[in-house]
Design a protein around this motif. Structure first.
Motif, PDB file in Angstrom:
ATOM      1  N   TYR A  78     -67.393 -38.111 -66.404  1.00 53.54           N
ATOM      2  CA  TYR A  78     -66.115 -38.295 -65.643  1.00 53.54           C
ATOM      3  C   TYR A  78     -65.320 -39.527 -66.102  1.00 53.54           C
ATOM      4  O   TYR A  78     -64.307 -39.715 -65.580  1.00 53.54           O
ATOM      5  CB  TYR A  78     -66.418 -38.047 -64.345  1.00 53.54           C
ATOM      6  CG  TYR A  78     -67.110 -36.669 -64.066  1.00 53.54           C
ATOM      7  CD1 TYR A  78     -66.069 -35.667 -63.699  1.00 53.54           C
ATOM      8  CD2 TYR A  78     -68.202 -36.495 -63.521  1.00 53.54           C
ATOM      9  CE1 TYR A  78     -66.665 -34.397 -63.462  1.00 53.54           C
ATOM     10  CE2 TYR A  78     -68.902 -35.416 -63.302  1.00 53.54           C
ATOM     11  CZ  TYR A  78     -68.018 -34.106 -63.278  1.00 53.54           C
ATOM     12  OH  TYR A  78     -68.619 -33.039 -62.820  1.00 53.54           O
ATOM     13  N   LEU A  79     -65.821 -40.371 -66.492  1.00 56.95           N
ATOM     14  CA  LEU A  79     -65.085 -41.796 -66.918  1.00 56.95           C
ATOM     15  C   LEU A  79     -63.784 -41.132 -67.797  1.00 56.95           C
ATOM     16  O   LEU A  79     -64.038 -40.555 -68.992  1.00 56.95           O
ATOM     17  CB  LEU A  79     -65.644 -42.881 -67.344  1.00 56.95           C
ATOM     18  CG  LEU A  79     -65.022 -44.023 -67.779  1.00 56.95           C
ATOM     19  CD1 LEU A  79     -64.573 -44.706 -66.340  1.00 56.95           C
ATOM     20  CD2 LEU A  79     -65.835 -45.082 -68.548  1.00 56.95           C
ATOM     21  N   VAL A  80     -62.528 -41.732 -67.530  1.00 60.74           N
ATOM     22  CA  VAL A  80     -61.528 -41.350 -68.403  1.00 60.74           C
ATOM     23  C   VAL A  80     -61.078 -42.517 -68.974  1.00 60.74           C
ATOM     24  O   VAL A  80     -60.597 -43.582 -68.262  1.00 60.74           O
ATOM     25  CB  VAL A  80     -60.129 -40.866 -67.473  1.00 60.74           C
ATOM     26  CG1 VAL A  80     -58.906 -40.716 -68.473  1.00 60.74           C
ATOM     27  CG2 VAL A  80     -60.453 -39.626 -66.548  1.00 60.74           C
ATOM     28  N   PRO A  81     -61.237 -42.683 -70.442  1.00 61.85           N
ATOM     29  CA  PRO A  81     -61.115 -43.925 -71.026  1.00 61.85           C
ATOM     30  C   PRO A  81     -59.767 -44.334 -70.998  1.00 61.85           C
ATOM     31  O   PRO A  81     -59.547 -45.742 -71.024  1.00 61.85           O
ATOM     32  CB  PRO A  81     -61.298 -43.470 -72.633  1.00 61.85           C
ATOM     33  CG  PRO A  81     -62.313 -42.058 -72.685  1.00 61.85           C
ATOM     34  CD  PRO A  81     -61.856 -41.567 -71.286  1.00 61.85           C
ATOM     35  N   GLN A  82     -58.812 -43.654 -70.732  1.00 58.38           N
ATOM     36  CA  GLN A  82     -57.281 -44.387 -70.873  1.00 58.38           C
ATOM     37  C   GLN A  82     -56.992 -44.960 -69.342  1.00 58.38           C
ATOM     38  O   GLN A  82     -55.903 -45.554 -69.399  1.00 58.38           O
ATOM     39  CB  GLN A  82     -56.458 -43.235 -70.991  1.00 58.38           C
ATOM     40  CG  GLN A  82     -56.408 -42.690 -72.549  1.00 58.38           C
ATOM     41  CD  GLN A  82     -57.381 -41.483 -72.536  1.00 58.38           C
ATOM     42  OE1 GLN A  82     -58.198 -41.075 -71.680  1.00 58.38           O
ATOM     43  NE2 GLN A  82     -57.740 -41.180 -73.782  1.00 58.38           N
ATOM     44  N   ASN A  83     -57.864 -44.851 -68.503  1.00 60.28           N
ATOM     45  CA  ASN A  83     -57.524 -45.054 -67.150  1.00 60.28           C
ATOM     46  C   ASN A  83     -57.871 -46.621 -66.614  1.00 60.28           C
ATOM     47  O   ASN A  83     -59.202 -46.832 -67.222  1.00 60.28           O
ATOM     48  CB  ASN A  83     -58.028 -44.142 -65.888  1.00 60.28           C
ATOM     49  CG  ASN A  83     -57.189 -42.980 -66.002  1.00 60.28           C
ATOM     50  OD1 ASN A  83     -56.153 -42.641 -66.797  1.00 60.28           O
ATOM     51  ND2 ASN A  83     -57.606 -41.845 -65.433  1.00 60.28           N
ATOM     52  N   PRO A  84     -57.448 -47.355 -65.804  1.00 60.57           N
ATOM     53  CA  PRO A  84     -57.930 -48.596 -65.544  1.00 60.57           C
ATOM     54  C   PRO A  84     -58.806 -48.466 -64.554  1.00 60.57           C
ATOM     55  O   PRO A  84     -59.252 -47.364 -64.081  1.00 60.57           O
ATOM     56  CB  PRO A  84     -56.784 -49.345 -64.708  1.00 60.57           C
ATOM     57  CG  PRO A  84     -55.994 -48.125 -64.377  1.00 60.57           C
ATOM     58  CD  PRO A  84     -56.039 -47.032 -65.545  1.00 60.57           C
ATOM     59  N   LEU A  85     -60.184 -49.302 -64.624  1.00 56.88           N
ATOM     60  CA  LEU A  85     -61.277 -49.074 -63.770  1.00 56.88           C
ATOM     61  C   LEU A  85     -61.525 -50.492 -62.943  1.00 56.88           C
ATOM     62  O   LEU A  85     -61.532 -51.537 -63.454  1.00 56.88           O
ATOM     63  CB  LEU A  85     -62.277 -49.139 -64.993  1.00 56.88           C
ATOM     64  CG  LEU A  85     -63.876 -49.480 -64.595  1.00 56.88           C
ATOM     65  CD1 LEU A  85     -64.200 -48.123 -63.625  1.00 56.88           C
ATOM     66  CD2 LEU A  85     -64.908 -49.167 -65.757  1.00 56.88           C
ATOM     67  N   ILE A  86     -62.033 -50.156 -61.842  1.00 56.90           N
ATOM     68  CA  ILE A  86     -62.488 -50.983 -60.817  1.00 56.90           C
ATOM     69  C   ILE A  86     -63.711 -50.730 -60.385  1.00 56.90           C
ATOM     70  O   ILE A  86     -64.303 -49.780 -60.061  1.00 56.90           O
ATOM     71  CB  ILE A  86     -61.628 -51.218 -59.753  1.00 56.90           C
ATOM     72  CG1 ILE A  86     -60.162 -51.762 -59.818  1.00 56.90           C
ATOM     73  CG2 ILE A  86     -62.096 -52.187 -58.697  1.00 56.90           C
ATOM     74  CD1 ILE A  86     -59.309 -51.685 -58.723  1.00 56.90           C
ATOM     75  N   GLU A  87     -64.637 -51.656 -60.579  1.00 49.89           N
ATOM     76  CA  GLU A  87     -66.167 -51.631 -60.344  1.00 49.89           C
ATOM     77  C   GLU A  87     -66.368 -52.402 -59.422  1.00 49.89           C
ATOM     78  O   GLU A  87     -66.360 -53.651 -59.368  1.00 49.89           O
ATOM     79  CB  GLU A  87     -67.169 -51.788 -61.569  1.00 49.89           C
ATOM     80  CG  GLU A  87     -68.598 -51.680 -61.282  1.00 49.89           C
ATOM     81  CD  GLU A  87     -69.441 -52.233 -62.580  1.00 49.89           C
ATOM     82  OE1 GLU A  87     -70.565 -51.886 -62.465  1.00 49.89           O
ATOM     83  OE2 GLU A  87     -68.948 -53.031 -63.410  1.00 49.89           O
ATOM     84  N   LEU A  88     -67.105 -51.899 -58.103  1.00 52.22           N
ATOM     85  CA  LEU A  88     -67.761 -52.718 -57.003  1.00 52.22           C
ATOM     86  C   LEU A  88     -69.395 -52.834 -57.196  1.00 52.22           C
ATOM     87  O   LEU A  88     -69.765 -51.587 -56.986  1.00 52.22           O
ATOM     88  CB  LEU A  88     -67.183 -52.099 -55.626  1.00 52.22           C
ATOM     89  CG  LEU A  88     -65.701 -52.047 -55.489  1.00 52.22           C
ATOM     90  CD1 LEU A  88     -65.397 -51.245 -54.282  1.00 52.22           C
ATOM     91  CD2 LEU A  88     -64.935 -53.008 -55.811  1.00 52.22           C
TER      92      LEU A  88
END
Length: 263
Positions: A78-88
């Protein structure tokens, strides 16, 4: 002709050479025989035995792919490579590094870890693997500028201290929010939010519903039963703010469920 004595000596020499190779391979020291680096899913993960339990480290060394396989599987699908990512909840940074490798622009990732003692190792992992992720030493929190975080060598037990009278070693950590993290990084839309924050995923949805609804497109969360909160109640909250549940899988540890939601 070899004698039994010579065979014994040869075996001993071979054993000494093998041990010597392991101890000098760069991951194990002679003074502290616990590894401080582990190769997990293609990245060299730095772990400081002073702050990460040695038994946990050796378990990872012997079976590195056994760590958070459900989260990895969700990221794979489900990770979309083009999208920015925030991990908590970066922890030791295994998932942080794994996800960063998948991003089209590696600098489009912010990973938050409240435990200050883990940050040096996380930055070493970033350096050793040439990652673009930015590690932020803060805790997700609402209503106060700081929170107390328990810190033990068991990283699975590092969490916001509850007021139940139990004495634990803790540190005060500055708080932040998903919205603040996004604004600081310049992330404006289609954000992927990955959460492993031991029950506080419920607070994120409660206090930042509007921001998530308008700016986040994918949520991958380790969802814990926390008092009256359950994975089902978490799914209800996510549905109310416009997300659709895609999957859920009980983790091997059996104390949380990995859930994925998209818009």
């Amino acid at each position: 002709m070899n004698t039994p004595g010579r065979k014994t000596v040869s075996v001993l020499i071979l054993a000494i050479l093998i041990v010597g190779f392991v101890l000098t391979a760069g991951c194990v020291g002679l003074v502290n025989p616990t590894p401080n680096e582990i190769m997990i899913r293609g990245n060299l993960i730095s772990v400081d035995p002073t702050y990460v339990d040695g038994t946990f480290i050796w378990k990872l060394l012997l079976d590195p792919n056994s760590y958070e396989p459900e989260m990895v599987a969700a990221v794979d699908e489900y990770l979309v490579p083009q999208n920015p990512l925030i991990e908590l909840g970066a922890g030791i940074g295994m998932l942080s590094a794994y996800m960063n490798d998948k991003l089209t622009m590696s600098v489009n990732q912010v990973s938050v870890e409240p435990n200050p003692y883990l940050i040096p190792s996380l930055n070493l992992t970033k350096q050793n693997n040439d990652l673009g992720v930015t590690f932020v030493q803060k805790a997700i929190g609402y209503g106060s500028n700081t929170v107390a975080i328990s810190v033990t060598s068991d990283i699975t037990n590092n969490r916001i201290v509850r007021s139940d009278g139990v004495l634990v070693k803790s540190v005060e950590v500055n708080t932040t929010t998903v919205q603040q993290l996004a604004q600081n990084a310049g992330f404006k839309s289609n954000i992927t939010l990955v959460m492993n924050i031991v029950g506080h995923e419920y607070s994120v949805v409660q206090y930042e519903a509007d921001f998530l609804s308008q700016n986040v497109s994918t949520v991958i969360a380790a969802v814990y039963t926390d008092g009256k909160n359950t994975p089902d109640s978490f799914a209800d909250k996510m549905t109310m703010i416009g997300f659709t549940e895609q999957c859920r899988e009980l983790a091997n540890e059996n104390n949380y469920v990995v859930m994925v939601f998209t818009k």
